[in-house]
Design a protein around this motif. Structure first.
Motif, PDB file in Angstrom:
ATOM      1  N   GLN A 386       0.828  -1.203   0.000  1.00 44.22           N
ATOM      2  CA  GLN A 386       0.000   0.000   0.000  1.00 44.22           C
ATOM      3  C   GLN A 386       0.863   1.254   0.000  1.00 44.22           C
ATOM      4  N   ILE A 387       1.908   1.254   0.801  1.00 43.09           N
ATOM      5  CA  ILE A 387       2.788   2.433   0.889  1.00 43.09           C
ATOM      6  C   ILE A 387       3.542   2.647  -0.421  1.00 43.09           C
ATOM      7  N   ALA A 388       4.085   1.560  -0.981  1.00 42.12           N
ATOM      8  CA  ALA A 388       4.859   1.673  -2.216  1.00 42.12           C
ATOM      9  C   ALA A 388       3.996   2.154  -3.369  1.00 42.12           C
ATOM     10  N   VAL A 389       2.777   1.630  -3.471  1.00 42.31           N
ATOM     11  CA  VAL A 389       1.902   1.999  -4.582  1.00 42.31           C
ATOM     12  C   VAL A 389       1.390   3.427  -4.412  1.00 42.31           C
ATOM     13  N   GLU A 390       1.073   3.842  -3.201  1.00 40.26           N
ATOM     14  CA  GLU A 390       0.633   5.213  -2.979  1.00 40.26           C
ATOM     15  C   GLU A 390       1.736   6.218  -3.333  1.00 40.26           C
ATOM     16  N   ALA A 391       2.963   5.895  -2.971  1.00 41.94           N
ATOM     17  CA  ALA A 391       4.084   6.785  -3.335  1.00 41.94           C
ATOM     18  C   ALA A 391       4.214   6.860  -4.860  1.00 41.94           C
ATOM     19  N   MET A 392       4.013   5.729  -5.532  1.00 44.70           N
ATOM     20  CA  MET A 392       4.140   5.724  -6.982  1.00 44.70           C
ATOM     21  C   MET A 392       3.063   6.568  -7.648  1.00 44.70           C
ATOM     22  N   VAL A 393       1.803   6.354  -7.296  1.00 48.92           N
ATOM     23  CA  VAL A 393       0.735   7.079  -7.982  1.00 48.92           C
ATOM     24  C   VAL A 393       0.792   8.571  -7.676  1.00 48.92           C
ATOM     25  N   THR A 394       1.298   8.918  -6.473  1.00 47.88           N
ATOM     26  CA  THR A 394       1.503  10.337  -6.169  1.00 47.88           C
ATOM     27  C   THR A 394       2.527  10.954  -7.123  1.00 47.88           C
ATOM     28  N   ALA A 395       3.616  10.215  -7.348  1.00 48.26           N
ATOM     29  CA  ALA A 395       4.645  10.687  -8.285  1.00 48.26           C
ATOM     30  C   ALA A 395       4.108  10.732  -9.703  1.00 48.26           C
ATOM     31  N   LEU A 396       3.239   9.812 -10.077  1.00 45.29           N
ATOM     32  CA  LEU A 396       2.659   9.814 -11.414  1.00 45.29           C
ATOM     33  C   LEU A 396       1.790  11.062 -11.628  1.00 45.29           C
ATOM     34  N   ARG A 397       1.049  11.456 -10.605  1.00 42.25           N
ATOM     35  CA  ARG A 397       0.199  12.652 -10.724  1.00 42.25           C
ATOM     36  C   ARG A 397       1.042  13.910 -10.822  1.00 42.25           C
ATOM     37  N   GLU A 398       2.112  13.960 -10.052  1.00 41.12           N
ATOM     38  CA  GLU A 398       2.933  15.171 -10.049  1.00 41.12           C
ATOM     39  C   GLU A 398       3.734  15.306 -11.340  1.00 41.12           C
ATOM     40  N   GLY A 399       4.096  14.144 -11.934  1.00 44.09           N
ATOM     41  CA  GLY A 399       4.831  14.170 -13.215  1.00 44.09           C
ATOM     42  C   GLY A 399       6.252  14.473 -13.051  1.00 44.09           C
TER      43      GLY A 399
END
Length: 399
Positions: A386-399
């Motif tokens: 959960q932590i790893a995926v949340e960090a990833m999708v946050t980075a995907l949104r920020e670009g």
């Protein structure tokens, strides 16, 4: 037909293995009547099959084992070929792990069996599908066996690469390497039609989006749930407009992995527990029951440990497939942004990729691709999904 028909898109590797089988048929053993030393040494006793995921490493190794044991060098019609390909031949010992690693206890037991004389065939063959998952002690046990092999024993090891992280240098140096390549789209589509009865249009589509992974192509062509999960993953880049959507996307990815774990392991886990209870005399009465119950508790504890390892492996594999699809998407956006004329990972998403490349920059696409790869690395180091995926999708949104 022959067993080599199972090996898809690897003509060079098949030619090399065929030549080895022909040489193996001429090997003389010390126990052969009138044998001399002239023919010994012409057969390599240890092989290392490497290649990207889905290239068919274990299939090629199994076909090689069948051809070595078959009196007609792999006819695919005799009882020997059928039992080897089915994994039930008495002189072919396969090991693969559903957990995170292969332990030394399991490997020592396997090597001990393989050191005996063959019962029905010329060779004792050890096929290790997940050589990259061996623990250090397990690797040492295999190394000792490979260094001092029985003249009738052949070791077939399968791993993604020859990198020291996958196979130790000492083991690699004692094996003959056989490198497989990513199968071509046409070869994959052809085997889906011929072997699995998939219609040509579906086979062509599945082959074009599987990333060269034959097993993935088969699942996409035959399993509607697999196609649905892929659609859900590739929808993530378009659904990250707000913070709420970011966490919803993370929950969706992790939730899909958990659902797959339940679907693939739930019924099996329960059946294994019931089978263990029956075999250990569950519900029995009389003399010796107390001792049997203590043994049953120890066996149940071991079973629960193995089941947890299998669940963890299944969860990681499910998430990794999703991350590979996401990485392929951003790779397509990146190369489209640069105008590179290369084959797309997701050719059926050409319009979306074109729009993403037009609206963003190659630098942003690269940062997003790196975020996906960092997530894969985090999961390999036991970061909570959960932590790893949340960090990833946050980075995907920020670009």
């Amino acid at each position: 037909m022959s067993v080599w028909g199972q090996v898809v898109g690897q003509p060079e590797a098949v030619a090399e293995l065929r030549a080895a089988v022909e040489h193996a048929a001429r090997v003389h053993f010390s126990t052969d009547a009138g044998a001399d030393e002239s023919g010994r040494g012409s057969m390599t006793h240890a092989w290392l099959f490497t290649g990207p995921p889905g290239s068919g490493r274990s299939v090629a190794a199994r076909a090689f084992a069948a051809a070595l044991q078959c009196p007609r060098n792999g006819c695919d019609a005799c009882q020997v070929c059928r039992t080897v390909m089915a994994g039930t031949h008495a002189d072919v010992h396969e090991v693969a792990t559903e957990g995170l690693s292969l332990g030394v206890k399991e490997m020592r037991a396997l090597i001990e069996r393989a050191a005996r004389m063959p019962t029905t065939a010329r060779w004792q063959i050890v096929l290790i599908e997940d050589a990259d998952r061996m623990t250090e002690n397990a690797s040492n046990a295999v190394l000792k066996a490979v260094e001092e092999p029985n003249e009738r024993t052949v070791f077939l090891l399968c791993a993604p690469s020859e990198h020291p992280d996958d196979v130790s240098i000492t083991i690699r140096s004692r094996c003959r390497p056989l490198r497989l390549r990513t199968p071509g789209t046409d070869a994959i589509a052809e085997v889906l039609v011929a072997r699995d009865g998939v219609d040509e249009q579906t086979a062509s589509w599945a082959a074009s989006v599987c990333g060269g992974h034959i097993g993935r192509a088969r699942r996409l062509a035959r399993d509607e749930n697999a196609r649905y999960r892929r659609e859900a993953v590739l929808a993530v880049p378009r659904s990250l407009r707000s913070a709420a959507e970011v966490f919803a996307a993370a929950d969706g990815l992790v939730g899909a992995a958990e659902a797959e774990v339940s679907a693939l392991t739930g019924e099996r886990d329960e059946a294994e527990r019931e089978e263990l209870a029956v075999s250990m005399g569950g519900g029995g009465t009389g003399k010796g029951v107390a001792q049997a119950q203590r043994a049953a508790k120890a066996a149940e504890k071991d079973l629960i440990t193995r089941q947890k390892q299998r669940q963890t492996r299944t969860r990681r594999d499910s998430l990794d497939r999703a991350l590979i699809d996401l990485a392929g998407y951003y790779r397509d956006v990146l190369v489209r942004g640069f105008g590179a004329a290369v084959t797309a990972t997701h050719p059926d998403r050409a319009i979306e990729v074109e729009a993403a490349a037009r609206d963003g920059s190659p630098v942003a696409a690269l940062r997003r691709l790196e975020a996906v790869l960092r997530c894969r690395e985090a999961l390999e180091t036991n970061v909570k999904p959960q932590i790893a995926v949340e960090a990833m999708v946050t980075a995907l949104r920020e670009g």
